[in-house]
Design a protein around this motif. Structure first.
Motif, PDB file in Angstrom:
ATOM      1  N   GLU A 332     -41.107  26.751  38.494  1.00  0.00           N
ATOM      2  CA  GLU A 332     -40.573  26.025  40.060  1.00  0.00           C
ATOM      3  C   GLU A 332     -41.872  25.738  41.104  1.00  0.00           C
ATOM      4  OE1 GLU A 332     -36.521  26.004  41.806  1.00  0.00           O
ATOM      5  OE2 GLU A 332     -36.859  27.946  41.631  1.00  0.00           O
ATOM      6  N   HIS A 355     -29.201  23.165  38.692  1.00  0.00           N
ATOM      7  CA  HIS A 355     -30.157  23.746  40.410  1.00  0.00           C
ATOM      8  C   HIS A 355     -31.365  22.940  40.939  1.00  0.00           C
ATOM      9  CE1 HIS A 355     -32.328  27.219  41.611  1.00  0.00           C
ATOM     10  NE2 HIS A 355     -33.927  26.233  41.636  1.00  0.00           N
ATOM     11  N   ARG A 432     -32.197  34.988  44.940  1.00  0.00           N
ATOM     12  CA  ARG A 432     -31.973  34.261  43.873  1.00  0.00           C
ATOM     13  C   ARG A 432     -30.587  34.332  43.870  1.00  0.00           C
ATOM     14  NH1 ARG A 432     -35.668  30.567  42.352  1.00  0.00           N
ATOM     15  NH2 ARG A 432     -37.636  30.934  41.711  1.00  0.00           N
TER      16      ARG A 432
HETATM   17 ZN   LIG Z   1     -35.432  26.384  42.170  1.00  0.00          ZN
END
Ligand SMILES: [Zn+2]
Length: 588
Positions: A332, A355, A432
């Protein structure tokens, strides 16, 4: 191998299999004379680039300006500019005057080719600390599929190109920036994939230096021979709008900007994509993946209600673009998600879409909030689809990813505790995967309603202090959460290690009263779920146990208790093997 299909991963997980010898600084020291070469002295504060892609020749040509600031404590006479080894420097100027520069190959795994074309530029004058200089640059070359940095450490070609899929070709062009392809100039010390955390560290330092930088590029897409329609051009930046050229070119150029860069990796994609356009998402697919694109868009549409309920209405449309290799690792860049659209499984499509849609609804410049919440949204999605245990199992896959990094924290210095904290780290595993757990634990502690109200109250432009989000959460609850933020957010205190130290039960008139002592040997406190099992049922409770201390709870059961399980998997622990406690019959 880690569960790569479920994560937006990076490369540091590849094991090392042989040692690389680097060509290091002999050449450099002769070139710089009296000045010591500090590759990381300059921060690149601004990129203003014109990018031209010639697909048939697989060529990239770049011209533009970059601004550099000396962030080292010593004056600098040499600037180091590095681009992918498949590109060549054409010119480097300052104020229209050509500068002298020496080029050399520089072995570094920060680029997919495993090497950089490094220019050592003699600046027109010494740049003092905090001083800046603007350079005009030009370079060009080819960008072809190349996974040398992975194959030379023993990774089979087929797996290697699933990670390093960047290329320019007539069918499909996708090029990601720092950490994949140095298609714009960078300046870093050599990165070595054969040393476990080395590439992470080098890339982390680069990204941290560049977080406030801006990048704007005008993009001229390839003109394909015999092509009647313009290919679709995408980038991960804020805007990609066509620029009208005089004479009305068939293929107008576009502009892409990252202001600021944050931790994004600038990327561009060009392909003859088909388009599935829905209110919340646009999906760009290669012609052979039209069915999968429809399925993905549909799965995304079904996920919107959940995402809106948690993170508010979408601020912008999500964009998903297809990758040629159906096994390619997703990536991404800002608002753009690149992922192969061959997955017919709607559950997986929904998981990925959750997401992406979370990003479309909620934005923060802080990675632990921005990415942490997008991963948290995936866990919420799984919980909604298949229950809490499925969500916890999914998070468990992420735990494997960051618990390795957390082991280093065990012998950590106070300085490391701060640098590795969620509010400061550039380590993806932490901002994350660990952040996802932190959000899940916060949700278990303060409740859905309070957390949703927090998200609704969050204003990214007001988030100028790391304590902004913790204060917003604190304002929604009567509980004191300062200890939690200290252990998990402001510092990296490692993970808890929870176990039942003792349990005593006694018979009462109505059943049994069980007194449980839970010990936490780890450096981070947690509120942990406990399950007491007895003949004919079980009872769940929650208990706060601070770091390096004990907590006591009393539980009444209707029959003799037989087993206690501490932690259902929602608290990431350093040791999950000591969580079950059997109550022996003679203790009753
Ligand atoms: Zn992301």
């Amino acid at each position: 191998m880690k569960p790569r299909c479920l994560r937006f991963c990076f490369l540091s997980f590849f094991g090392a299999s042989f040692f690389l010898v680097f060509l290091v600084s002999f050449l450099c020291t002769t070139a710089v004379g009296a000045f010591a070469l500090d590759r990381e002295a300059f921060t690149f504060t601004r990129y203003d680039l014109g990018v031209r892609v010639e697909a048939e020749q697989r060529r990239l040509g770049v011209r533009g300006k970059i601004a550099l600031r000396n962030d080292s404590p010593t004056p600098q006479k040499i600037a180091v500019l590095q681009i992918s080894s498949s590109l060549d420097w054409r010119s480097i100027q300052a104020g229209d005057k050509p500068l002298q520069f020496v080029t050399q190959p520089y072995t570094s795994d920060i680029d997919h080719t495993g090497a950089l074309s490094e220019a050592l530029v003699t600046l027109p004058e010494v740049v003092a600390p905090k001083g800046t200089i603007e350079l005009e640059i030009a370079y060009e070359g080819v960008i072809v599929l190349d996974a040398t940095r992975l194959t030379r450490i023993g990774i089979p070609e087929e797996s290697a190109t699933r990670s390093d899929w960047d290329q320019i070709s007539t069918k499909f062009t996708a090029v990601r920036g720092a950490g994949y392809v140095a298609w714009y100039p960078i300046a870093t010390e050599a990165a070595d994939l054969s040393e476990s955390e080395n590439l992470f560290d080098v890339l982390g330092r680069w990204k941290a230096r560049e977080a406030a930088a801006t990048m704007i590029f005008d993009f001229t897409p390839p003109s394909l021979r015999g092509d009647t329609s313009a290919p679709v051009t995408l980038c991960g930046g804020d805007e990609l709008h066509p620029i009208k050229r005089e004479g009305g070119s068939k293929l107008p150029s576009s502009q892409c900007s990252y202001q600021p860069l944050g931790l994004s990796v600038p990327a561009f994609v060009v392909a003859g994509y088909g388009v599935v356009d829905r209110p919340a998402i646009t999906v760009y697919n290669l012609p052979e993946h039209a069915v999968a694109a429809e399925a993905y868009a549909e799965a995304a549409e079904k996920t919107i209600a959940l995402i809106t309920e948690w993170f508010g209405p979408s601020r912008r449309k999500a964009e998903t673009a297809d990758l040629v290799d159906s096994n390619a690792a997703p990536f991404e860049s800002g608002s753009l998600l690149l992922t192969p659209l061959t997955v017919a499984d709607a559950k997986l499509a929904g998981l990925v879409a959750a997401h992406q849609l979370a990003h479309a609804s909620f934005y923060s410049s802080r990675p632990w909030i921005d990415e942490g919440l997008a991963h948290f949204a995936q866990a919420l999605y799984l919980e909604q689809q298949r229950g809490r245990q499925t969500a916890l199992d999914y998070m468990g896959l992420h735990r494997a990813a960051f618990s390795e990094a957390e082991k280093q924290t065990a012998a950590s210095t106070p300085e490391n505790e701060v640098n590795r904290s969620l509010v400061k780290t550039t380590n993806e595993e932490l901002y994350r995967s660990k952040a996802m757990y932190v959000w899940w634990m916060l949700r278990d502690m303060v409740g859905d309603r309070a957390l949703k109200k927090t998200f609704a109250a969050y204003r990214p432009e007001q988030d100028i202090d790391p304590s902004y989000m913790p204060h917003l959460i604190q304002s929604q609850t009567q509980r004191d959460l300062e200890w939690f933020f200290n252990d998990w957010v402001y510092r990296d205190r490692g993970l808890p290690d929870l176990k039942v130290e003792s349990a005593f039960s006694r018979k009462t008139t109505s059943g049994y009263l069980l007194t449980i002592t839970v010990e936490n040997r780890g450096g981070a406190g947690a509120e942990v779920p406990l399950t007491v099992k007895f003949a004919g049922g079980e009872i769940g409770r929650r208990l706060e146990v601070r770091a390096k201390s004990k907590g006591v709870i009393r539980v009444e059961t209707s029959a003799a208790p037989v087993e206690i399980v501490v932690n259902d998997g929602s608290v990431p622990e350093s040791n999950l093997a000591n969580n079950t406690f059997k109550i022996e019959p003679e203790q009753k």
